[in-house]
Each structure stands twice: as C-alpha cells, then as structure tokens.
Design a protein around this motif. Structure first.
Motif, short mmCIF file in Angstrom:
data_model
loop_
_atom_site.label_atom_id
_atom_site.label_comp_id
_atom_site.label_asym_id
_atom_site.label_seq_id
_atom_site.Cartn_x
_atom_site.Cartn_y
_atom_site.Cartn_z
N GLU A 320 130.86 18.67 75.72
CA GLU A 320 131.18 18.86 74.30
C GLU A 320 131.81 17.60 73.72
O GLU A 320 131.48 17.17 72.61
N ASP A 321 132.74 17.02 74.47
CA ASP A 321 133.43 15.81 74.01
C ASP A 321 132.48 14.62 73.98
O ASP A 321 132.47 13.83 73.03
N ALA A 322 131.66 14.48 75.01
CA ALA A 322 130.70 13.38 75.07
C ALA A 322 129.68 13.47 73.95
O ALA A 322 129.22 12.44 73.43
N ALA A 323 129.32 14.69 73.57
CA ALA A 323 128.38 14.86 72.45
C ALA A 323 128.98 14.31 71.15
O ALA A 323 128.27 13.74 70.32
N LYS A 324 130.28 14.46 70.99
CA LYS A 324 130.96 13.91 69.80
C LYS A 324 130.89 12.38 69.79
O LYS A 324 130.75 11.77 68.73
N SER A 325 130.99 11.77 70.96
CA SER A 325 130.86 10.31 71.03
C SER A 325 129.42 9.87 70.72
O SER A 325 129.21 8.83 70.09
N MET A 326 128.44 10.66 71.16
CA MET A 326 127.06 10.37 70.80
C MET A 326 126.85 10.50 69.29
O MET A 326 126.14 9.70 68.67
N GLU A 327 127.48 11.50 68.69
CA GLU A 327 127.39 11.65 67.24
C GLU A 327 128.03 10.46 66.53
O GLU A 327 127.54 10.00 65.50
N MET A 328 129.12 9.94 67.09
CA MET A 328 129.76 8.77 66.49
C MET A 328 128.85 7.55 66.58
O MET A 328 128.76 6.76 65.63
N VAL A 329 128.20 7.36 67.73
CA VAL A 329 127.23 6.26 67.87
C VAL A 329 126.19 6.33 66.76
O VAL A 329 125.91 5.33 66.08
N GLU A 330 125.61 7.50 66.55
CA GLU A 330 124.57 7.65 65.54
C GLU A 330 125.13 7.50 64.13
O GLU A 330 124.47 6.99 63.22
N PHE A 331 126.38 7.94 63.93
CA PHE A 331 127.05 7.80 62.63
C PHE A 331 127.22 6.32 62.28
O PHE A 331 126.98 5.90 61.15
N LEU A 332 127.63 5.52 63.26
CA LEU A 332 127.82 4.09 63.01
C LEU A 332 126.49 3.41 62.70
O LEU A 332 126.41 2.57 61.79
N LEU A 333 125.44 3.78 63.43
CA LEU A 333 124.13 3.18 63.17
C LEU A 333 123.56 3.61 61.82
O LEU A 333 122.89 2.84 61.14
N ALA A 334 123.84 4.86 61.44
CA ALA A 334 123.32 5.38 60.17
C ALA A 334 124.01 4.74 58.97
O ALA A 334 123.45 4.73 57.86
N ASN A 335 125.21 4.18 59.18
CA ASN A 335 125.95 3.57 58.08
C ASN A 335 125.86 2.04 58.15
O ASN A 335 126.85 1.33 58.06
N ALA A 336 124.63 1.58 58.32
CA ALA A 336 124.39 0.14 58.37
C ALA A 336 124.32 -0.44 56.96
O ALA A 336 123.78 0.17 56.04
N LEU A 337 124.89 -1.62 56.81
CA LEU A 337 124.84 -2.31 55.51
C LEU A 337 123.55 -3.12 55.39
O LEU A 337 123.02 -3.60 56.38
#
Length: 337
Positions: A320-337
């Motif tokens: 469950e916790d590791a899935a949150k870190s995967m979501e953060m990875v994708e969140f950072l990539l999705a917020n590219a300038l």
C-alpha cells in the motif's frame, strides 16, 4: 510463533546473489529451503553457495512441492507483477524487489490482491531501512519541525537500452522518490518537473520541486549523465539540518547534522557562522558492519519481512505504501513543464 520460517527465492540474479542471499543466510529466523530461476545453472550455483536444498525452474512446481511461509521475488521489474500476483494467488506472503510494478496501476492491483488473499506483500525500498537513515530521521524529528526535504540520485549510464521496458525514473529513481516522500510523511500536493535528454534518445535527467499536503516543501533531482554515482538527501528545519551521503562515487554511508547555534545569520562574511555545531555519523559504524548488504538496508529489510511473517506485524514498506510512491513518481512526471 515459529522458531524459523521457510523461505524461497525466485530469481538468482545479481540482486539475489549480492545482497538478499547473503542477508538471508545471516538471519537465524530464516530457513532457505528453495530457489527458482528460469536458468537452472544460476539457481544451482546459488544453491550450492548458500546450502539451499531444492532448485526449481518453475515457481509453480515449487509452490506445489514446498511448504513455504514466504517468498522473495527478485526478478526484473517488467516481470515482477506476474510473479508476485501468482505468489499471492498461491496463498504466499511476498517480499518483492522494487519497484512495486512498473505502473501505479500494477502496484494498486497488488494492493487489492494482497488484501483479497489476506497475505503480506512487502516492497524492498531498502533506503528506508538503512540504519544511518533511520537514526538521522529519528534524530531530526526530535530536534526540529521538518520544513524541507531534498533528494539527489545521479549516475553515469546509458539508460535507453538498460531500462528499455519502462522509464528509469519509474524503475530506479523511485528509490529517491520514496525516501523523499518517507521523510516528508505526506503526499505531494503540487509539483513541477523539468525533464531533459543529454546524449540520449530518451529522458535521462529530471528536476522536480514539490509541495506536500502537510506544508513541507522538497526537491528531487536525477541525472544519468554526471561524473558518477551521487546519492544524497537533506532534511531541514529551523533548529537543525541533516545531510545524508549514500554515495559520492561509491558506497559511502555517512551523515552530518548541523545544529542551529541561536544566532541569526545574514552573511558569513559579515557575521561569521553563528555558533553552529556539527554532529558526524558513520553509517557503517551504526550498522556494526563493513558489509554492503548489512549497512545499506538490505539485511534490515529482510529481517523486517521475516519478523512480519513471525508476528503478523506490518513491514516498514507495505505494498500500500509503495503504491503511494509509485503514484508520486507518476505525479511528478505528469507535472512536467
């Protein structure tokens, strides 16, 4: 409570032979009973070295023939999901190497599967387990409110072929992403990322700024075209700052904590250093070992999983916790300038 738990290992590659098998061989509560690899000679070689009685090329045959309390899944990231999913289907507790699948969708699928199976699924985010990291984080929480966390993971590598099934940011830099998130003890709320390609057909450098839901701010920087391996983290607050060095060109493991001396500083040239004191910490000394697997968190994460098998307590990094870190990875990539 069992005196020893029966453990099998799936995957006899580098990560198994270099860190997990040496760790498990030193854990008295673990009994290595079987190893499985598609390449039988690799499994046989590891079995001979570590005194593992049974060798398999099919994990399904291993499930049928062995009485197992837990399985270590140490295969390539793009093969991880199916192997872990099928272990859970077989009613087995799992320690899986990072990442928790190659997408957050896979990770969250394993969350649902582990809950349905009623089994433990731990993820090997070893940086959390490093004794130095645990000591510094605990110390910083005692010394100061935390306001800023920063992570750096630089290397020199050509990643378009080595990470040819998913981005290296997802599969490798997730280590740094996870530890920044762990230090923040919160989920990202806002972020902006700049990605770049240096001598590469794919993105191989990323710089992110982050605001977490609890107000902590942070940065994460990764680059595969640097002078070599640079891996460090910083934790800051008004009473203290910590710099954790997990590799500058090699396998260093040390830290410094800067204690605020009470004097506000505008300029070093004009006012001096303000009476700060610096506390130095040796990670190998804290771990009581010069062995890489023992001071760099691998043995500790394996002990943590074995303890969870024996007691039913949650491991430090659940799926469950590791899935949150995967979501953060994708969140950072999705917020590219």
């Amino acid at each position: 409570m069992k005196e020893k738990v029966n453990i099998a290992v799936i995957g006899a590659g580098g990560i198994a032979n270099n860190v997990h098998l040496p760790s498990l061989a030193q854990i008295e509560d673990a009994r290595l009973v079987a190893i499985c690899d598609l390449h039988k000679e690799k499994a046989q070689k590891a079995a001979e070295k570590y005194g593992i009685p049974s060798v398999y090329t099919s994990m399904y045959e291993m499930f049928e023939k062995e009485e197992l309390d837990g399985v270590f899944v140490l295969v390539e990231p793009d093969r991880m999901f199916r192997a872990v999913n099928d272990c859970l289907d077989a009613g087995l507790n799992v320690m899986m190497e990072k990442p928790a699948g190659i997408t957050s969708y896979q990770a969250n699928s394993l969350v649902r599967k582990s809950r349905q199976a009623g089994r433990i699924c731990a993820v090997a985010m070893n940086r959390r387990h490093i004794p130095l990291v645990q000591f510094v984080f605990k110390r910083m929480k005692e010394l100061t409110p935390i306001t800023q966390v920063d992570g750096v993971f630089f290397k020199n590598s050509e990643i378009s072929s080595t990470w040819n099934y998913a981005s290296a940011f997802v599969c490798d830099i997730v280590h740094a992403t996870d530890l920044v998130r762990y230090f923040a003890q919160s989920e990202p709320m806002k972020a902006a990322t700049v990605a770049a390609r240096h001598n590469s057909p794919v993105d191989n450098a990323w710089s992110s700024i982050i605001q977490f839901e609890n107000g902590i701010t942070g940065t994460l920087r990764a680059n595969y075209q640097s002078g070599g391996r640079i891996h460090n983290f910083e934790i800051h607050g008004p009473q203290a700052s910590a710099c954790i060095n997990l590799g500058f060109g090699g396998s260093e493991c040390d830290a410094r904590i800067l204690h605020f001396g009470g004097k506000k500083i505008y300029s070093l040239a004009a006012a001096g250093v303000g009476g700060q004191s610096v506390e130095y910490l040796d990670g190998k000394e804290l771990a009581g070992s010069q062995d890489y697997h023992a001071y760099y968190g691998y043995k500790q994460e394996d002990i943590d999983f074995i303890h969870a098998l024996k007691t039913g307590e949650k491991p430090l990094c659940t799926i469950e916790d590791a899935a949150k870190s995967m979501e953060m990875v994708e969140f950072l990539l999705a917020n590219a300038l």
